[in-house]
Design an enzyme around this catalytic site. Structure first.
Site, PDB file in Angstrom:
ATOM      1  N   ASN A   1      -6.571  -0.617  15.582  1.00  0.00           N
ATOM      2  CA  ASN A   1      -7.323  -0.085  14.444  1.00  0.00           C
ATOM      3  C   ASN A   1      -6.966  -0.778  13.127  1.00  0.00           C
ATOM      4  O   ASN A   1      -7.354  -0.320  12.062  1.00  0.00           O
ATOM      5  CB  ASN A   1      -7.120   1.424  14.319  1.00  0.00           C
ATOM      6  CG  ASN A   1      -7.376   2.142  15.632  1.00  0.00           C
ATOM      7  OD1 ASN A   1      -6.431   2.552  16.307  1.00  0.00           O
ATOM      8  ND2 ASN A   1      -8.634   2.229  16.009  1.00  0.00           N
TER       9      ASN A   1
ATOM     10  N   ILE B   1      -7.411  -1.068   7.475  1.00  0.00           N
ATOM     11  CA  ILE B   1      -7.160   0.039   8.391  1.00  0.00           C
ATOM     12  C   ILE B   1      -8.440   0.819   8.661  1.00  0.00           C
ATOM     13  O   ILE B   1      -9.190   1.128   7.737  1.00  0.00           O
ATOM     14  CB  ILE B   1      -6.107   1.011   7.793  1.00  0.00           C
ATOM     15  CG1 ILE B   1      -4.859   0.230   7.374  1.00  0.00           C
ATOM     16  CG2 ILE B   1      -5.739   2.112   8.778  1.00  0.00           C
ATOM     17  CD1 ILE B   1      -4.034   0.937   6.330  1.00  0.00           C
ATOM     18  N   CYS B   2      -8.666   1.106   9.938  1.00  0.00           N
ATOM     19  CA  CYS B   2      -9.818   1.933  10.286  1.00  0.00           C
ATOM     20  C   CYS B   2      -9.351   3.378  10.418  1.00  0.00           C
ATOM     21  O   CYS B   2      -8.791   3.765  11.430  1.00  0.00           O
ATOM     22  CB  CYS B   2     -10.435   1.458  11.600  1.00  0.00           C
ATOM     23  SG  CYS B   2     -11.853   2.428  12.089  1.00  0.00           S
ATOM     24  N   LEU B   3      -9.557   4.150   9.363  1.00  0.00           N
ATOM     25  CA  LEU B   3      -9.095   5.526   9.360  1.00  0.00           C
ATOM     26  C   LEU B   3     -10.148   6.359   8.631  1.00  0.00           C
ATOM     27  O   LEU B   3     -10.508   6.052   7.495  1.00  0.00           O
ATOM     28  CB  LEU B   3      -7.736   5.593   8.636  1.00  0.00           C
ATOM     29  CG  LEU B   3      -6.975   6.907   8.703  1.00  0.00           C
ATOM     30  CD1 LEU B   3      -6.628   7.274  10.141  1.00  0.00           C
ATOM     31  CD2 LEU B   3      -5.708   6.815   7.872  1.00  0.00           C
TER      32      LEU B   3
ATOM     33  N   LYS C   1     -12.344   6.696   4.511  1.00  0.00           N
ATOM     34  CA  LYS C   1     -13.768   6.384   4.328  1.00  0.00           C
ATOM     35  C   LYS C   1     -14.590   7.646   4.112  1.00  0.00           C
ATOM     36  O   LYS C   1     -14.415   8.331   3.118  1.00  0.00           O
ATOM     37  CB  LYS C   1     -14.254   5.582   5.538  1.00  0.00           C
ATOM     38  CG  LYS C   1     -13.579   4.208   5.574  1.00  0.00           C
ATOM     39  CD  LYS C   1     -14.044   3.376   6.730  1.00  0.00           C
ATOM     40  CE  LYS C   1     -13.315   2.051   6.725  1.00  0.00           C
ATOM     41  NZ  LYS C   1     -12.451   1.909   7.900  1.00  0.00           N
TER      42      LYS C   1
END
Lengths: 168, 714
Positions: free
Chosen positions: A96, A103-105, A109
């Site tokens: 992620n 960072i994919c969190l 978002k």
């Protein structure tokens, strides 16, 4: 003489910035410094109180155990109405987190809430290290390996942790 | 041919049958019902102004707020999240499933008391209790934070989507809540503007005009991919997707095509240059008109701009320049060759698409030229405005046809190879040939006969509507029979001698069946293009007992699984695998039934329709190809023709109704042999150089018939 005037100028700038800082940021910073979260340190930059130098310790029982991961965190103008910008500076092998450290969190978002804080964001990132989610990947090649051959992926993650997140 | 009949005939040779009386009694079968709904492009919609849209939305809001006793603002939120349908909105509201985490006690932010005040969980400032607000979820924040939250959201373009600030609370903020806390006037206006935009966008029946700066909204109760024209800015668009009108291509396909073109157009542009060399004398020619029928100004060679082939081969049935010929051995070729082939295929379609688009622009210039020429002519008193109107009509029809033609290319590009594609490309070619004819005639309008041009207009428009109609409604085609005979299903190649009969989609039907026996008694076939049909039904089987299911029905779904795209054996297997004793639903589409299923008794007609004649007229096709409505042949005439024919057979060994009729007509109103002989000699019957004896015999046949006698040759 010239050196002295420059010093004064810097001091003034910081003072000005501190004054213009919202109470919310001041309070959060104070609390972060007074009651730090275990395994996380966040220190504001000397020249910009909205910029934080962050160090997250790799969680125990994860491939990142023993690593010290450096991150940068920036509070945008409309914080806390908008989410802080966070990025890994230390290279990390994680499905992620991409090569650029993005960072994919969700809470960074669309799930951001003004009621969240720097502290909660960093705790979430630490939790993400313990529980990678290859089904919602940002780094595709890593996620693919994580799904196909988890053991190999974990070996890679340990290797990267040893190479980039230790000895300094 | 009536649009209500089940089958249209596509592949007809026009060179047969003109010598026969085509005797249709117009009143009995009621042809040519000018029903607008039969026009494949017919679409009904209303144009609304902002106030009218607001009124429309408010009606729903009022209905729901009265029904549930809630504020109009809250009603708006619920309606907005349920496509503006009042009943489902009411149900959803009552069931509380329109919001998530309405009251999640775990997510309640901490409210730290400081003396008389409370600390706001967002700004951390101590604030008096009166200055806190919350939504139905009770998540309290200070008013200032709410306002800032709204400002930030609105600046990002969010309006109806603004939710509560608490973590994981998705409760949407109604209009009145936002407006009670938002103070900045420009942002309030922006919020209302954005919210209105969201409401229209979430309403399935409403569409904004895509024209720049156009404020109109369109409403259709049945939103379809149909042509919509803005009365104010004249923008023409597809109601469903809002892009340029694109029939016969569907919305997802045109989107795919346009994206592809945007990616690849540079290469394609490079390859398709603006000039080409004459295939005969090799002089360089720039295309300056829309017509693709080119004539080299140097050597006068007629050729096709598209394929550079001789134009002679383009006027006939074999016009194939629009058809892309797939390389059959491609599967065995290398990846590189396959890529090259794919590019070649794409370029074939892209060039034609682009070329027609250019032609459209050039023809727009031609129209301007025509208009100024008409102007000059009228000023010079050669004809009046109305005399020249046909030219303007022709030019605008040309634009309409070419537009449709342009949009046939993306459709053809994505069509799977198979009979459907063959048929489509055949029709496309026909349309293209007629359009080029029309374009050629318009460019040379001053030397083209008006009747000829008007004829061409008619042909082109017919081809266009046929193509549109068929590809929206065809269920399957049969070869050489109009009957629903599934052994004659068009599935492979079409021979030159074949007639194709298209069967249009009828009503869909859903039938629940319980499998009481192992075998259902169905034989399934398919057309090779993903459509399965019932070929046979075994007598006495389960299916046979259900009257609704008939041979020719298209199998669309088994329970909820679509079987479109599956081969016949797969469908058969699926049916076989249904366990004995279980109940399943079949969704079928039947073809519109043939025969007299669509006619009704005369008495049920609402009044007598004018213009349909007395029922005593008939349509006669003449030898020169023209058609004429004439009086129904009466007994006298029948007898006369019979008499004449007998004579012809006796004297010349021929039996020709057409000739006999012509002779009968020549005798019409004549009183004696001399007048009759003169009439024969001054007509094209003179060519036969009938002898005097023959003329006398013929006159005898005529007079006998007039007296009601049958004459036998002496």
């Amino acid at each position: 003489m010239s050196g002295y005037s420059a010093e004064v100028k810097v001091a003034e700038t910081i003072a000005y910035k501190m004054v213009s800082l919202p109470r919310r940021i001041i309070k959060e910073t104070q609390r972060l410094l007074q009651e730090p979260v275990p395994g996380i340190s966040a220190v504001p930059d000397d020249s910009n109180a909205r910029y934080f130098h962050v160090i997250v310790t790799g969680p125990d029982d994860s491939p990142f155990e023993g690593g010290l991961f450096r991150l940068e965190l920036f509070l945008p103008e409309d914080y806390p109405m908008s989410a802080p910008k966070v990025r890994f500076v230390t290279k990390i092998y994680h499905p992620n987190i991409d090569r650029l450290g993005r960072i994919c969190l969700d809470i960074l978002k669309d799930k951001w809430s003004p009621a969240l804080q720097i502290r909660t964001v960093l705790l979430s990132i630490q939790a993400l290290l313990s529980a990678p989610n290859p089904d919602d990947p940002l780094a595709n090649d890593v996620a693919e390996l994580w799904k196909v051959d988890e053991a190999e992926a974990i070996r890679n993650a340990k290797e990267w942790t040893r190479r980039y997140a230790m000895d300094n | 041919m009536s649009g209500e009949e089940d089958s249209g005939m596509y592949y007809s040779d026009d060179d047969c049958g003109y010598d026969a009386y085509y005797n249709y009694n117009m009143e009995d079968c009621d042809i040519d019902e000018h029903d607008v709904k039969d026009d494949p492009e017919y679409f009904s919609y209303d144009t609304l102004r902002v106030e009218e849209v607001e009124r429309l939305l408010n009606e729903s809001v009022e209905a729901l707020s009265n029904k549930l006793c809630i504020t109009p603002s809250l009603a708006k939120v619920v309606l907005h999240t349920h496509e503006w349908a009042v009943l489902p909105s009411a149900v959803a509201y009552k069931n509380n499933d329109w919001i998530q985490n309405l009251l999640n006690p775990n997510n309640q932010p901490k409210m730290e008391p400081i003396g008389q005040k409370l600390r706001c969980p967002v700004c951390f400032s101590p604030t008096i209790q009166e200055k806190f607000s919350c939504l139905a979820c009770s998540h309290k924040f200070c008013n200032e934070c709410w306002a800032t939250h709204f400002e930030v959201q609105i600046m990002q373009g969010v309006s109806t989507g603004i939710s509560c600030m608490a973590q994981e609370c998705g409760l949407l903020a109604p209009e009145d809540f936002v407006l009670s806390l938002l103070t900045k006037v420009p942002l309030r206006e922006k919020y209302q503007e954005f919210a209105f935009r969201d409401y229209v966008k979430s309403h399935p029946e409403l569409r904004f005009c895509p024209g720049p700066n156009c404020k109109l909204v369109f409403r259709s109760k049945e939103p379809k991919a149909k042509r919509t024209i803005c009365e104010q800015c004249k923008t023409t668009f597809c109601f469903k997707c809002g892009t340029e009108y694109h029939a016969p291509t569907d919305c997802p396909t045109i989107k795919k095509w346009l994206t592809k073109c945007a990616d690849d157009s540079e290469t394609a542009n490079y390859i398709s240059a603006h000039t080409k060399d004459c295939p005969r004398c090799h002089i360089c020619i720039e295309k300056n008109g829309g017509c693709n029928h080119m004539q080299c100004y140097n050597c006068k060679h007629d050729f096709c701009w598209m394929c550079l082939g001789d134009w002679k081969s383009h006027g006939s049935e074999y016009y194939e320049c629009s058809r892309y010929k797939e390389n059959p051995n491609i599967v065995n070729e290398s990846v590189h060759a396959q890529a090259r082939e794919a590019l070649k295929k794409y370029l074939h379609y892209y060039e034609r698409w682009e070329n027609h688009s250019k032609s459209l622009k050039l023809e727009a210039e031609t129209l301007e030229k025509i208009k100024s020429r008409i102007n000059a002519k009228v000023m010079n008193s050669s004809g009046t405005w109305i005399d020249w109107q046909y030219l303007v009509d022709a030019a605008s029809l040309l634009a309409k046809c070419r537009y449709t033609l342009q949009y046939t290319y993306p459709y053809a590009y994505y069509l799977e190879p198979g009979p459907r594609k063959e048929l489509f490309e055949y029709q496309q070619a026909q349309l293209e040939a007629e359009i080029e004819n029309l374009s050629w005639k318009i460019e040379r309008a001053e030397t083209t006969d008006r009747g000829d041009l008007e004829n061409q207009i008619d042909i082109a428009e017919k081809r266009r509507t046929t193509l549109l109609k068929d590809f929206l409604h065809i269920l399957f085609c049969t070869l050489n029979t109009h009957k629903v005979d599934m052994t004659k299903l068009l599935g492979g190649q079409i021979g030159l001698e074949d007639f194709i009969f298209a069967h249009r989609k009828g009503r869909p039907k859903e039938i629940e069946i319980t499998k009481t026996e192992d075998s259902l008694g169905l034989t399934i076939t398919d057309n090779g293009a993903g459509y399965a049909f019932i070929k046979r039904i075994k007598e006495g089987s389960i299916i046979d007992k259900i009257d609704y299911i008939q041979v020719g029905d298209h199998l669309e779904k088994i329970d909820n699984d679509s079987v479109i795209g599956r081969r016949h054996f797969e469908v058969a297997k699926m049916l076989k695998e249904i366990p004995l004793g279980s109940t399943f639903t079949l969704r079928l589409v039947e073809p519109i039934r043939a025969g007299f299923g669509n006619i009704e008794a005369r008495g049920s007609q609402k009044g007598k329709k004018k213009g349909y004649g007395s029922g005593k007229e008939t349509l006669r096709f003449k030898a020169n190809g023209q058609a004429q409505i004439i009086e129904e042949p009466d007994k006298e005439m029948d007898l006369g023709i019979e008499n004449i024919n007998r004579l012809l057979e006796n004297f010349m060994g021929i039996n020709d109704n057409e000739l006999a009729t012509q002779i009968w007509e020549a005798a019409e109103g004549k009183l004696n042999t001399m007048e009759f002989a003169e009439a024969v000699d001054s007509s094209d019957l003179a060519e036969f150089s009938f002898t005097d004896d023959m003329i006398i015999e013929l006159w005898g046949a005529v007079t006998d018939a007039r007296a009601g006698r049958t004459r036998h040759p002496s």
